[in-house]
Design an enzyme around this catalytic site. Structure first.
Site, PDB file in Angstrom:
ATOM      1  CG  ASN A   1      -1.750   1.117   1.377  1.00 38.63           C
ATOM      2  OD1 ASN A   1      -1.718   2.189   0.555  1.00 38.63           O
ATOM      3  ND2 ASN A   1      -2.228   1.460   2.663  1.00 38.63           N
TER       4      ASN A   1
ATOM      5  CE  LYS B   1       0.082   3.189   4.679  1.00 33.11           C
ATOM      6  NZ  LYS B   1      -0.033   3.390   6.155  1.00 33.11           N
TER       7      LYS B   1
ATOM      8  CG  HIS C   1      -5.833   1.968   5.106  1.00 34.72           C
ATOM      9  ND1 HIS C   1      -5.251   2.966   6.132  1.00 34.72           N
ATOM     10  CD2 HIS C   1      -4.885   1.151   4.973  1.00 34.72           C
ATOM     11  CE1 HIS C   1      -4.389   2.771   6.217  1.00 34.72           C
ATOM     12  NE2 HIS C   1      -3.880   1.392   5.639  1.00 34.72           N
TER      13      HIS C   1
ATOM     14  CD  GLU D   1      -3.130   5.506   6.598  1.00 35.47           C
ATOM     15  OE1 GLU D   1      -3.103   5.575   5.476  1.00 35.47           O
ATOM     16  OE2 GLU D   1      -2.105   5.030   7.262  1.00 35.47           O
TER      17      GLU D   1
ATOM     18  CD  GLU E   1      -3.424  -2.502   7.426  1.00 33.73           C
ATOM     19  OE1 GLU E   1      -2.609  -2.729   6.926  1.00 33.73           O
ATOM     20  OE2 GLU E   1      -4.088  -1.608   6.948  1.00 33.73           O
TER      21      GLU E   1
ATOM     22  N   GLY F   1       2.358   2.268  10.773  1.00 31.22           N
ATOM     23  CA  GLY F   1       3.353   3.572  10.486  1.00 31.22           C
ATOM     24  C   GLY F   1       4.048   4.027  11.879  1.00 31.22           C
TER      25      GLY F   1
ATOM     26  CB  SER G   1       5.038  -1.538  12.094  1.00 30.56           C
ATOM     27  OG  SER G   1       4.799  -0.209  12.250  1.00 30.56           O
TER      28      SER G   1
HETATM   29  P1  PGA Z   1       2.800   0.307   7.408  1.00 34.03           P
HETATM   30  O1  PGA Z   1       1.284   0.534   6.968  1.00 34.03           O
HETATM   31  O2  PGA Z   1       3.191  -0.761   7.025  1.00 34.03           O
HETATM   32  O3  PGA Z   1       3.424   1.550   7.032  1.00 34.03           O
HETATM   33  O4  PGA Z   1       2.616   0.322   9.067  1.00 34.03           O
HETATM   34  C1  PGA Z   1       0.522  -0.480   6.820  1.00 34.03           C
HETATM   35  C2  PGA Z   1      -0.758  -0.036   6.044  1.00 34.03           C
HETATM   36  O5  PGA Z   1      -1.457   1.028   6.626  1.00 34.03           O
HETATM   37  O6  PGA Z   1      -1.372  -0.690   5.355  1.00 34.03           O
END
Ligand code: PGA
Length: 247
Positions: free
Chosen positions: A10, A12, A94, A96, A164, A170, A209
């Site tokens: 992803n 983003k 997601h 976010e 997640e 992140g 992460s």
């Molecule tokens: P990250 O994000 O690996 O940077 O923690 C995962 C995601 O949001 O899909």
């Protein structure tokens, strides 16, 4: 039935034409474990660039799609347009988008239903906040997100679930293998309420992460069927995550 291990990337809202071409070239030239299903999700502006340049066995996903046919929906992308562009996947729900864009469980579920009914597969995300985890509500939160999806009666064969935990996204704070396996098992048990077949066949990915350092241990858990990778999918180490089963 053995579930095919799945690794999603992803991106983003990251990347430029040149950096995304570099990621694509890196994947095209890499020696990838052929038993792994790989799907990458660049920002919508770069979907076609990626699809046209990426090796064909890797699929491309949008990061969002709307739940109406083409029409007067400024700023949205349709399922028809994705399919026209050979983009056969999308991420939906997601955290976010749930938190920053205020997408409700109902909106995420309706979009998932529309996409799966119209031939686009979905990486459907769920997960709890730190506050919810500390209050012991993790399974309850994830179950209620799943209940909203079940209420729409989607095509489960076109859904991959990504668990997640928001506090792990992140942040560099990966869930422990035990924490992740516990929730994955709870999701699998919940899926038995849809059907034994759906519980047996649906891939449940871990996201938050994931790195080339922690993917090996996580991948050995019985209910972890792959990863949704954010930050590390922009780096050459993404190849090591795809090949984690070989480590
Ligand atoms: P990250 O994000 O690996 O940077 O923690 C995962 C995601 O949001 O899909």
């Amino acid at each position: 039935m053995a579930r095919k291990f799945f690794v999603g990337g992803n991106f983003k809202m990251n990347g430029t034409i040149s950096s995304i071409k570099e990621i694509v070239n890196n994947l095209n030239n890499a020696n990838l474990d052929p038993s792994i299903e790989v799907v990458i999700a660049p920002p919508s502006l770069y979907l076609l660039l990626v699809r046209e340049n990426l090796r064909p066995e890797i699929e491309v996903a949008a990061q969002n799609v709307f739940d109406k046919p083409n029409g007067a929906f400024t700023g949205e992308i349709s399922v028809t347009q994705l399919k026209d562009s050979k983009i056969n996947w999308t991420i939906l729900g997601h955290s976010e988008r749930r938190t920053i864009l205020k997408e409700s469980d109902a909106v995420v579920s309706q979009k998932t239903k529309f996409a799966t009914d119209n031939g686009v597969s979905v990486i459907w995300c769920c997960g709890e906040s730190l506050e919810e985890r500390e209050a012991g509500r993790t399974i309850e939160v994830v179950s209620s997100q799943l209940e909203a999806l079940k209420a729409e009666n989607p095509d489960w064969s076109k859904i991959v679930i990504a668990y997640e935990p928001i506090w792990a996204i992140g942040t560099g704070k990966v869930a422990t293998t035990e924490q992740a396996q516990e929730v994955h098992k709870a999701i699998r048990d919940w899926l038995k309420g849809v059907s034994d077949k759906v519980a047996d066949e649906t891939r449940i990915l871990y996201g938050g992460s994931v790195s080339e350092k922690n993917c090996g241990e996580l991948s050995k858990q019985p209910d972890i069927d792959g990863f949704l990778v954010g930050g590390a999918s922009l780096k050459p180490a993404f190849v090591d995550i795809i090949n984690c089963k070989k480590q």
